[in-house]
Design an enzyme around this catalytic site. Structure first.
Site, PDB file in Angstrom:
ATOM      1  N   SER A  25      15.668  97.736 -34.341  1.00 50.91           N
ATOM      2  CA  SER A  25      15.952  99.158 -34.123  1.00 50.91           C
ATOM      3  C   SER A  25      17.401  99.433 -34.484  1.00 50.91           C
ATOM      4  O   SER A  25      18.268  98.559 -34.354  1.00 50.91           O
ATOM      5  CB  SER A  25      15.715  99.539 -32.662  1.00 50.91           C
ATOM      6  OG  SER A  25      16.147 100.871 -32.413  1.00 50.91           O
TER       7      SER A  25
ATOM      8  N   TYR B 229      17.250  98.105 -23.855  1.00 54.88           N
ATOM      9  CA  TYR B 229      16.514  98.177 -25.108  1.00 54.88           C
ATOM     10  C   TYR B 229      17.438  97.817 -26.271  1.00 54.88           C
ATOM     11  O   TYR B 229      17.086  97.030 -27.156  1.00 54.88           O
ATOM     12  CB  TYR B 229      15.936  99.578 -25.302  1.00 54.88           C
ATOM     13  CG  TYR B 229      15.129  99.727 -26.572  1.00 54.88           C
ATOM     14  CD1 TYR B 229      13.841  99.197 -26.669  1.00 54.88           C
ATOM     15  CD2 TYR B 229      15.644 100.395 -27.678  1.00 54.88           C
ATOM     16  CE1 TYR B 229      13.097  99.328 -27.838  1.00 54.88           C
ATOM     17  CE2 TYR B 229      14.908 100.532 -28.846  1.00 54.88           C
ATOM     18  CZ  TYR B 229      13.635  99.999 -28.913  1.00 54.88           C
ATOM     19  OH  TYR B 229      12.905 100.124 -30.066  1.00 54.88           O
TER      20      TYR B 229
END
Length: 257
Positions: free
Chosen positions: A124, A137
């Site tokens: 990501s 995350y």
């Protein structure tokens, strides 16, 4: 017919990618905890946090295919909230899924990946850009990126190419499924930041755009080690490496405060 294994195939990027690859003539084995029905998909129920489950699924695929061409580690989860408010159970769960799941699946499947095959890990942009109230995350995706880089060096003798895909805001069910923990007033900083993040995701690119980038990586003989999805995110990642870190964090703070 090239054989591809995709984890987290029940929704979002994983499901869209499976559809695209099947339409292009690939034989796809899709792994997920939830049963997934898709024309042409060879579905196997698998929890990437369960090592015995992974071993059993790998054995099934090996008996049918002997070797696979591409492994795509896509399964992942998110939690939103401040570091202070996040509980240890959720923290452990996100690292077990996003990091240990990638490691376990890769280690078990390595023996059946063809020499000159490919491993594609879904990271990501948040692994490069620290997103407030989504810190764990960001940390987990940063770990995936480093895992990929190390793996690419160690697997060079087998000529297996390893690539991390870095999507930015993508419109999927991931936003709704993310667990959110806010212990402050509803109008507080964390709530505003998470609301902004969710809005950006729902206005983000379609999963198909990410899938097409992955398909290009699969087709390339010598793919890059990292690929950001979209010109804007490529530019952001490039610029944040040139700018002073303090300035980068100040910009992020302004964006999400």
């Amino acid at each position: 017919m090239p054989v591809v294994v995709i984890t987290g195939v029940s929704s979002g990027i994983g499901k869209d990618l499976a559809e695209l690859l099947i339409s292009k003539g690939y034989k796809v084995y899709g792994l997920a905890r939830r049963e997934t029905k898709l024309d042409g998909l060879n579905f196997l129920k698998c929890d990437v946090t369960d090592l015995n489950n992974i071993k059993n699924v790998k054995q099934i695929i090996e008996e049918k295919e002997c070797k696979i061409d591409v492994l795509i580690n896509n399964a992942g989860m998110g939690i939103a909230g401040s570091i202070l408010d996040s509980n240890y159970e959720d923290i452990d769960k996100i690292f077990q899924t996003n990091v240990m799941g990638v490691i376990a699946v890769t280690k078990e499947f390595l023996s059946i990946i063809k020499d000159e095959g490919k491993i594609i890990n879904i990271g990501s942009v948040a692994g490069d850009l620290t997103i407030p109230y989504q810190g764990f995350y960001s940390m987990s995706k940063s770990a995936v990126d480093k895992f990929s880089e190390c793996l690419s060096i160690e697997l060079k003798p087998r000529r297996i190419k390893v690539t991390t895909i870095l999507p930015g805001d993508t419109k999927t069910g991931f936003t709704e499924s993310r667990k959110t923990v806010i212990k402050e007033d509803k109008e507080g900083t964390a709530a505003k930041s998470i609301k902004k993040m969710e809005k950006d995701e729902q206005n983000g690119v379609s999963p198909r755009k990410v899938s097409k980038v992955i398909l290009k990586v699969i087709k390339k003989k010598h793919p890059p080690i990292r690929v950001a999805v979209g010109f804007f995110y490529k530019l952001v990642i490039f610029l944040q490496r040139l700018l002073p870190r303090k300035l980068v964090l100040a910009i992020i703070k302004k964006m999400y405060s």
